[in-house]
Design a protein around this motif. Structure first.
Motif: not given
Length: 244
Positions: A159-167
């Protein structure tokens, strides 16, 4: 020129395809499939480095299933080509991943098994999305090798990586399926849009609406297999770009 229609598979169909490739009827091993898929990824990144801004630092986010094997083979090959490689592992290693990880290590790749905890120890604070984004942004390319499966609901540690990929999505290359996307219906939860998606063998239905660089490579599916319409490679093609 518009690409010729090709077959897209549901997620379950794709997994069945890979399993059938390992049957006695076809004859591949899991390690052979990993080498075929990983070679496509490393060649694509090498070609990007020669045509776009030079690429030096590449980080692989390694999850589970075949995507993890494809990613590790690509990481090893790029490390052998003297790219600076870091590999983040999200899950415990099985036998094949352990061997591939060791191959990466001896070729100079950095292996990291709990990045978020390490960042917390360094920062002496709870890791936020911005801290992860800053870390990922220190690399030229981010390879999303998390999973072929639909992650619903999205859980840790992905989850943390997927949310960070947005940026950092313009640096992200996803293998087969961007993490967080539905394998059949695509980006229904409005997660990130990667710079490129590399489909190994045949693309998933999830990618029909994708508007970025869709790359297909890995010529391991027998001609005429189940009457699938496969990507039409020229003799010297390592991969085919369908959408740009």
């Amino acid at each position: 020129m518009a690409p010729s229609p090709i077959t897209y598979l549901k997620g379950q169909e794709y997994n069945q395809l890979l399993d059938h490739m390992k049957s006695k009827e076809i004859g591949y091993t899991k390690a052979q499939l990993a080498e075929i898929g990983g070679s496509v990824i490393s060649q694509y990144i090498l070609d990007l480095s020669e045509t776009d801004d030079p690429i030096k630092d590449v980080i692989f986010i390694i999850g589970q299933d075949y995507n993890s094997y494809f990613g590790l083979v690509a990481a090893r090959q790029l490390a052998q080509m003297k790219f600076n490689i870091e590999i983040i592992f999200l899950f415990d290693l099985d036998g094949i991943k352990s061997r591939l990880a060791q191959q990466c290590r001896v070729n100079g790749a950095k292996l990291t098994f709990n990045l978020i905890q390490q960042l917390q120890d360094q920062q002496k604070t709870q890791v936020t999305k911005n801290i992860i984004v800053d870390y990922l942004n220190s690399f030229d390319i981010i390879v999303d090798a998390i999973t072929i499966e639909t992650l619903e609901p999205l859980k840790q540690p992905a989850r943390e990586y997927v949310h960070s990929f947005t940026d950092v999505q313009q640096k992200v290359i996803s293998i087969n399926l961007p993490a967080g996307w539905n394998a059949d219906d695509g980006n229904i939860n409005a997660y990130f849009q990667p710079k490129s998606i590399i489909s190994i063998g045949i693309p998933l239905k999830a990618l029909k609406s994708y508007q970025g660089n869709l790359i297909i490579g890995g010529r391991f599916i027998p001609n005429g297999y189940k009457n699938y319409t496969l990507a039409k490679f020229r003799q010297d093609d390592f991969y085919l770009s369908l959408k740009i």
